[in-house]
Enzyme design. Structure first.
Site, PDB file in Angstrom:
ATOM      1  N   SER A   1      59.763  78.765  70.013  1.00  0.00           N
ATOM      2  CA  SER A   1      58.811  77.770  69.434  1.00  0.00           C
ATOM      3  C   SER A   1      57.541  77.890  70.436  1.00  0.00           C
TER       4      SER A   1
ATOM      5  N   SER B   1      53.822  69.670  54.215  1.00  0.00           N
ATOM      6  CA  SER B   1      53.801  70.588  53.310  1.00  0.00           C
ATOM      7  C   SER B   1      52.401  70.944  52.487  1.00  0.00           C
TER       8      SER B   1
ATOM      9  N   TRP C   1      54.054  65.761  64.904  1.00  0.00           N
ATOM     10  CA  TRP C   1      55.264  66.907  65.093  1.00  0.00           C
ATOM     11  C   TRP C   1      54.340  68.118  65.778  1.00  0.00           C
TER      12      TRP C   1
ATOM     13  N   CYS D   1      47.104  81.558  60.370  1.00  0.00           N
ATOM     14  CA  CYS D   1      47.885  81.423  61.870  1.00  0.00           C
ATOM     15  C   CYS D   1      49.213  81.353  61.314  1.00  0.00           C
ATOM     16  N   LEU D   2      49.592  80.606  60.332  1.00  0.00           N
ATOM     17  CA  LEU D   2      50.849  80.341  59.930  1.00  0.00           C
ATOM     18  C   LEU D   2      51.580  81.534  59.624  1.00  0.00           C
TER      19      LEU D   2
ATOM     20  N   GLN E   1      93.026  85.928  58.378  1.00  0.00           N
ATOM     21  CA  GLN E   1      92.146  86.375  56.998  1.00  0.00           C
ATOM     22  C   GLN E   1      91.023  85.737  57.009  1.00  0.00           C
TER      23      GLN E   1
ATOM     24  N   LEU F   1      84.782  77.802  66.270  1.00  0.00           N
ATOM     25  CA  LEU F   1      85.056  77.102  67.737  1.00  0.00           C
ATOM     26  C   LEU F   1      85.686  75.877  67.864  1.00  0.00           C
TER      27      LEU F   1
ATOM     28  N   GLU G   1      57.079  75.177  59.696  1.00  0.00           N
ATOM     29  CA  GLU G   1      56.155  76.563  59.383  1.00  0.00           C
ATOM     30  C   GLU G   1      56.550  76.827  57.877  1.00  0.00           C
TER      31      GLU G   1
ATOM     32  N   ASP H   1      62.138  74.936  50.839  1.00  0.00           N
ATOM     33  CA  ASP H   1      61.354  74.801  49.512  1.00  0.00           C
ATOM     34  C   ASP H   1      60.005  75.318  49.261  1.00  0.00           C
TER      35      ASP H   1
HETATM   36  P1  TGC Z   1      46.661  78.132  48.612  1.00  0.00           P
HETATM   37  O1  TGC Z   1      45.640  78.259  47.315  1.00  0.00           O
HETATM   38  O2  TGC Z   1      47.789  78.611  48.748  1.00  0.00           O
HETATM   39  O3  TGC Z   1      45.746  78.871  49.727  1.00  0.00           O
HETATM   40  C1  TGC Z   1      44.531  78.774  50.134  1.00  0.00           C
HETATM   41  C2  TGC Z   1      43.738  80.255  50.404  1.00  0.00           C
HETATM   42  O4  TGC Z   1      44.714  80.744  51.500  1.00  0.00           O
HETATM   43  C3  TGC Z   1      45.526  81.933  51.283  1.00  0.00           C
HETATM   44  N1  TGC Z   1      46.874  81.748  51.829  1.00  0.00           N
HETATM   45  C4  TGC Z   1      47.207  82.426  52.814  1.00  0.00           C
HETATM   46  N2  TGC Z   1      46.586  83.425  53.503  1.00  0.00           N
HETATM   47  C5  TGC Z   1      47.516  83.699  54.594  1.00  0.00           C
HETATM   48  N3  TGC Z   1      48.621  83.478  55.047  1.00  0.00           N
HETATM   49  C6  TGC Z   1      49.246  82.595  54.246  1.00  0.00           C
HETATM   50  N4  TGC Z   1      50.253  82.131  54.587  1.00  0.00           N
HETATM   51  C7  TGC Z   1      48.457  82.142  53.226  1.00  0.00           C
HETATM   52  N5  TGC Z   1      48.824  81.133  52.200  1.00  0.00           N
HETATM   53  C8  TGC Z   1      47.772  81.067  51.356  1.00  0.00           C
HETATM   54  C9  TGC Z   1      45.553  81.632  49.664  1.00  0.00           C
HETATM   55  O5  TGC Z   1      45.521  83.170  49.118  1.00  0.00           O
HETATM   56  C10 TGC Z   1      44.232  81.105  49.355  1.00  0.00           C
HETATM   57  O6  TGC Z   1      43.195  82.202  49.599  1.00  0.00           O
HETATM   58  P2  TGC Z   1      41.925  82.172  48.610  1.00  0.00           P
HETATM   59  O7  TGC Z   1      40.866  83.212  49.207  1.00  0.00           O
HETATM   60  O8  TGC Z   1      42.443  82.159  47.072  1.00  0.00           O
HETATM   61  O9  TGC Z   1      41.365  80.675  48.957  1.00  0.00           O
HETATM   62  O10 TGC Z   1      46.738  76.842  49.072  1.00  0.00           O
HETATM   63  P3  TGC Z   1      47.576  75.590  48.853  1.00  0.00           P
HETATM   64  O11 TGC Z   1      46.925  74.188  49.273  1.00  0.00           O
HETATM   65  O12 TGC Z   1      47.962  75.871  47.129  1.00  0.00           O
HETATM   66  O13 TGC Z   1      48.831  75.899  49.881  1.00  0.00           O
HETATM   67  C11 TGC Z   1      50.000  75.523  49.583  1.00  0.00           C
HETATM   68  C12 TGC Z   1      50.910  76.058  50.404  1.00  0.00           C
HETATM   69  C13 TGC Z   1      52.406  75.514  50.315  1.00  0.00           C
HETATM   70  C14 TGC Z   1      51.154  77.511  50.185  1.00  0.00           C
HETATM   71  C15 TGC Z   1      50.781  75.840  51.906  1.00  0.00           C
HETATM   72  O14 TGC Z   1      49.763  74.838  52.090  1.00  0.00           O
HETATM   73  C16 TGC Z   1      51.644  75.746  53.004  1.00  0.00           C
HETATM   74  O15 TGC Z   1      51.987  76.952  53.399  1.00  0.00           O
HETATM   75  N6  TGC Z   1      52.148  74.704  53.061  1.00  0.00           N
HETATM   76  C17 TGC Z   1      53.304  74.633  54.531  1.00  0.00           C
HETATM   77  C18 TGC Z   1      52.552  74.111  55.429  1.00  0.00           C
HETATM   78  C19 TGC Z   1      53.286  74.641  56.864  1.00  0.00           C
HETATM   79  O16 TGC Z   1      53.778  75.466  56.777  1.00  0.00           O
HETATM   80  N7  TGC Z   1      52.668  74.002  57.907  1.00  0.00           N
HETATM   81  C20 TGC Z   1      53.199  74.353  59.286  1.00  0.00           C
HETATM   82  C21 TGC Z   1      52.527  73.643  60.333  1.00  0.00           C
HETATM   83  S1  TGC Z   1      52.641  74.441  62.056  1.00  0.00           S
HETATM   84  C22 TGC Z   1      54.028  74.219  62.396  1.00  0.00           C
HETATM   85  O17 TGC Z   1      54.892  74.043  61.681  1.00  0.00           O
HETATM   86  C23 TGC Z   1      54.437  74.911  63.880  1.00  0.00           C
HETATM   87  S2  TGC Z   1      56.281  74.722  64.338  1.00  0.00           S
HETATM   88  C24 TGC Z   1      56.149  75.648  65.745  1.00  0.00           C
HETATM   89  C25 TGC Z   1      56.561  76.919  65.717  1.00  0.00           C
HETATM   90  O18 TGC Z   1      55.810  77.841  64.826  1.00  0.00           O
HETATM   91  O19 TGC Z   1      57.470  77.892  66.220  1.00  0.00           O
HETATM   92  P1  FAD Z   2      57.091  66.953  53.564  1.00  0.00           P
HETATM   93  O1  FAD Z   2      55.954  67.877  53.221  1.00  0.00           O
HETATM   94  O2  FAD Z   2      56.935  65.542  53.417  1.00  0.00           O
HETATM   95  O3  FAD Z   2      58.618  67.308  52.657  1.00  0.00           O
HETATM   96  C1  FAD Z   2      59.661  66.522  52.650  1.00  0.00           C
HETATM   97  C2  FAD Z   2      60.511  67.089  51.763  1.00  0.00           C
HETATM   98  O4  FAD Z   2      59.902  67.398  50.470  1.00  0.00           O
HETATM   99  C3  FAD Z   2      60.876  68.671  52.026  1.00  0.00           C
HETATM  100  O5  FAD Z   2      62.061  69.050  51.805  1.00  0.00           O
HETATM  101  C4  FAD Z   2      60.024  69.634  51.270  1.00  0.00           C
HETATM  102  O6  FAD Z   2      60.693  71.026  51.199  1.00  0.00           O
HETATM  103  C5  FAD Z   2      59.859  68.706  50.080  1.00  0.00           C
HETATM  104  N1  FAD Z   2      58.664  69.061  49.040  1.00  0.00           N
HETATM  105  C6  FAD Z   2      57.526  68.815  49.508  1.00  0.00           C
HETATM  106  N2  FAD Z   2      56.704  69.446  48.637  1.00  0.00           N
HETATM  107  C7  FAD Z   2      57.315  69.664  47.677  1.00  0.00           C
HETATM  108  C8  FAD Z   2      57.351  70.296  46.309  1.00  0.00           C
HETATM  109  N3  FAD Z   2      55.869  70.376  45.969  1.00  0.00           N
HETATM  110  N4  FAD Z   2      58.143  70.509  45.330  1.00  0.00           N
HETATM  111  C9  FAD Z   2      59.489  70.501  45.916  1.00  0.00           C
HETATM  112  N5  FAD Z   2      59.810  69.876  47.155  1.00  0.00           N
HETATM  113  C10 FAD Z   2      58.899  69.730  48.031  1.00  0.00           C
HETATM  114  N6  FAD Z   2      53.178  71.091  62.873  1.00  0.00           N
HETATM  115  C11 FAD Z   2      52.026  71.367  63.328  1.00  0.00           C
HETATM  116  O7  FAD Z   2      50.942  71.417  62.611  1.00  0.00           O
HETATM  117  N7  FAD Z   2      52.071  71.875  64.437  1.00  0.00           N
HETATM  118  C12 FAD Z   2      53.282  72.018  65.135  1.00  0.00           C
HETATM  119  O8  FAD Z   2      53.107  72.578  66.418  1.00  0.00           O
HETATM  120  C13 FAD Z   2      54.294  71.708  64.591  1.00  0.00           C
HETATM  121  N8  FAD Z   2      55.624  71.690  65.412  1.00  0.00           N
HETATM  122  C14 FAD Z   2      56.700  71.219  64.841  1.00  0.00           C
HETATM  123  C15 FAD Z   2      57.961  70.968  65.406  1.00  0.00           C
HETATM  124  C16 FAD Z   2      59.068  70.432  64.872  1.00  0.00           C
HETATM  125  C17 FAD Z   2      60.300  70.237  65.686  1.00  0.00           C
HETATM  126  C18 FAD Z   2      59.138  69.970  63.771  1.00  0.00           C
HETATM  127  C19 FAD Z   2      60.080  69.151  62.927  1.00  0.00           C
HETATM  128  C20 FAD Z   2      57.908  69.993  62.952  1.00  0.00           C
HETATM  129  C21 FAD Z   2      56.636  70.559  63.417  1.00  0.00           C
HETATM  130  N9  FAD Z   2      55.706  70.801  62.495  1.00  0.00           N
HETATM  131  C22 FAD Z   2      54.459  71.255  63.363  1.00  0.00           C
HETATM  132  C23 FAD Z   2      55.420  70.128  61.483  1.00  0.00           C
HETATM  133  C24 FAD Z   2      55.976  71.087  60.279  1.00  0.00           C
HETATM  134  O9  FAD Z   2      55.289  71.933  60.020  1.00  0.00           O
HETATM  135  C25 FAD Z   2      56.469  69.967  59.175  1.00  0.00           C
HETATM  136  O10 FAD Z   2      57.377  69.044  59.304  1.00  0.00           O
HETATM  137  C26 FAD Z   2      56.696  70.523  57.894  1.00  0.00           C
HETATM  138  O11 FAD Z   2      55.698  71.575  57.290  1.00  0.00           O
HETATM  139  C27 FAD Z   2      57.056  69.849  56.427  1.00  0.00           C
HETATM  140  O12 FAD Z   2      56.022  68.801  56.606  1.00  0.00           O
HETATM  141  P2  FAD Z   2      56.811  67.159  56.342  1.00  0.00           P
HETATM  142  O13 FAD Z   2      57.653  67.086  57.527  1.00  0.00           O
HETATM  143  O14 FAD Z   2      55.575  66.301  56.119  1.00  0.00           O
HETATM  144  O15 FAD Z   2      57.803  67.054  54.976  1.00  0.00           O
END
Ligand code: TGC
Ligand code: FAD
Length: 394
Positions: free
Chosen positions: A96, A143, A167, A244-245, A285, A344, A369, A373
């Site tokens: 990470s 999310s 987070w 970036c994601l 088995q 284990l 990331e 869901d």
């Molecule tokens: P949506 O309409 O889907 O997207 C807006 C525009 O972006 C494009 N797009 C992407 N492009 C590149 N890569 C992707 N993964 C993309 N996803 C979408 C899409 O085509 C669109 O382009 P355009 O030209 O049509 O405008 O926007 P939405 O608001 O409906 O998005 C919904 C959703 C669920 C897809 C998105 O918001 C999402 O992925 N939510 C999850 C959030 C998430 O993953 N957060 C992570 C935070 S960072 C983290 O957790 C770090 S952990 C530490 C580690 O990485 O080890």
């Molecule tokens: P929520 O979005 O509130 O989701 C809660 C539950 O609802 C989940 O089960 C989800 O699947 C479900 N849900 C949400 N929407 C829907 C829907 N439309 N339909 C059905 N189910 C749905 N973020 C950063 O920006 N940078 C970081 O470096 C980073 N590092 C992290 C490190 C750790 C250890 C952790 C735990 C998280 C980190 N995150 C980071 C945040 C991470 O990306 C979020 O926790 C994740 O995207 C989920 O968001 P949330 O926790 O707000 O859950």
């Protein structure tokens, strides 16, 4: 152990180039010697193994798929993925750390930054001399990052940012925070913020039962003033943050294979040696079926990661394909870690073994990331053309 010795039932090793094997084995040696012997204790103490930071920098493991002209290794994406796999074979928290540094901070600086920003940050970050964090998630927007409340207002010569990020991996060790905020036109933009700026507070989260060897923080920005050159000029719109994601999710798809490998190999070795009812439990088995299921899931996950890497290197990878691999491989690894823990027996709940730690870590990996869901809905939307996320459903 040389990594060619790790589980590889379909001979994927034969498909790798010498450079890819070298990248893998170099990191594997460091993980075997410097990380695995001490990770259990560090995890229990809730300590990030900071001493590995310069060692990984010396090996150019950060942002290893970015160009050499910025001090990076210039490797292909398969080699980069193999590095992520080996790091996560040690611990998901260490992978990470490297994912965030390379995929979530160096990549956007390279992709969306000015030449001056690239020259200022990338060589130092590749060497591990400067560290980064990525602030997208907020307490009430995970999310659905489009619902973020952090605001950036223009002022003479720069911007003023206010909001809270939650987070955030590497939060309190970062020299630079990439903070995503909405401008006055509700456009999401990325800013490179110095955490020492007045109004910027970092609070570490100490109550985690997962990812204990990783720093996770809350970032609070109260009227934080940043200069004009803090903005990444091409990071405009949610799509920029989502790109970036895609980089980080790609690394996770590989990394999960590493965690699963560690658990499977540990369980197999244990099952061969553990005697119950007068014979090794591996002769039973039910245990064999469990091991075979684990092997099958690992093999499928390896093939997904490998082919995804080749697609990425060919420039044809779609982000939805990354969603499929992240979703599958992490959930598979989580299942494998739980199965290994069960094989284990009582020893499996201790940190002398690795399965329980990996299982606990993978709970976070399954959530961050994009949760399992969320990736289901990304893929569902791709194949049906219908958006099931929320109010926008047609
Ligand atoms: P949506 O309409 O889907 O997207 C807006 C525009 O972006 C494009 N797009 C992407 N492009 C590149 N890569 C992707 N993964 C993309 N996803 C979408 C899409 O085509 C669109 O382009 P355009 O030209 O049509 O405008 O926007 P939405 O608001 O409906 O998005 C919904 C959703 C669920 C897809 C998105 O918001 C999402 O992925 N939510 C999850 C959030 C998430 O993953 N957060 C992570 C935070 S960072 C983290 O957790 C770090 S952990 C530490 C580690 O990485 O080890
Ligand atoms: P929520 O979005 O509130 O989701 C809660 C539950 O609802 C989940 O089960 C989800 O699947 C479900 N849900 C949400 N929407 C829907 C829907 N439309 N339909 C059905 N189910 C749905 N973020 C950063 O920006 N940078 C970081 O470096 C980073 N590092 C992290 C490190 C750790 C250890 C952790 C735990 C998280 C980190 N995150 C980071 C945040 C991470 O990306 C979020 O926790 C994740 O995207 C989920 O968001 P949330 O926790 O707000 O859950």
């Amino acid at each position: 152990m040389a990594t060619g010795d790790h589980v590889d039932y379909y001979g994927i090793d034969d498909l790798l180039s010498d450079d890819e094997r070298l990248a893998r084995d170099t990191i594997a040696r460091l993980v075997d010697r410097e990380l695995i012997p001490r990770i259990g204790r560090a995890w229990l103490a809730g300590e990030f193994p900071q001493e590995l930071v310069p060692a990984l920098g010396a090996l150019r493991a950060y942002g290893a798929n970015l160009p050499q002209e910025y001090g990076c290794a210039g490797m292909n994406n398969v080699a980069y993925g193999l590095i992520m796999r080996e790091l996560e074979r040690g611990d998901s928290g260490v992978r990470s750390f490297a994912s965030v540094q390379g995929g979530l901070v160096m990549y956007p600086i390279y992709e969306f930054g000015t030449e001056e920003q690239r020259r200022r940050w990338l060589p130092a970050m590749a060497a591990g001399e400067k560290l980064g964090c990525f602030g997208l998630t907020e307490p009430t927007a995970g999310s659905d990052p489009a619902a973020m409340q952090t605001r950036a207002r223009r002022r003479a010569g720069g911007w003023v940012i206010t909001g809270t990020k939650m987070w955030i991996t590497n939060g309190s060790v970062a020299d630079v925070a990439l903070v995503w905020a909405k401008d006055e036109r509700d456009e999401i933009r990325g800013f490179l913020v110095d955490p020492r700026t007045p109004g910027f507070t970092v609070n570490d989260i100490h109550t985690k039962a997962s990812m204990r060897a990783s720093v996770t923080s809350e970032l609070v920005l109260e009227d934080v003033e940043v200069p004009e050159d803090a903005v990444l000029p091409k990071a405009v719109g949610l799509g920029a943050a989502l790109r970036c994601l895609t980089q980080a999710r790609y690394g996770i798809a590989w990394g999960a294979v590493g965690a699963a490998t560690a658990c499977y190999e540990e369980a197999l070795a244990y099952a061969r040696g553990r005697i119950a009812f007068g014979r090794p439990i591996a002769a039973a088995q039910i245990i064999q079926e469990r091991l075979v299921n684990m092997l099958t899931e690992i093999t499928k996950a390896q093939l997904l990661a490998y082919h995804l890497g080749r697609l990425k290197d060919a420039g044809t990878m779609r982000y939805t394909q990354v969603s499929l691999a992240k979703r599958n491989n992490v959930r598979a690894a989580l299942g494998i870690a739980r199965e290994a823990r069960a094989i284990l027996g009582g020893y499996g709940i201790t940190l002398e073994y690795h399965a329980m730690r990996h299982a606990a870590n993978l709970e976070s990996v399954d959530t961050y990331e994009g949760t399992y869901d969320v990736h289901t809905l990304i893929l569902g939307r791709d194949i049906t053309g219908l958006d099931a996320f929320g109010a926008a459903t047609p």
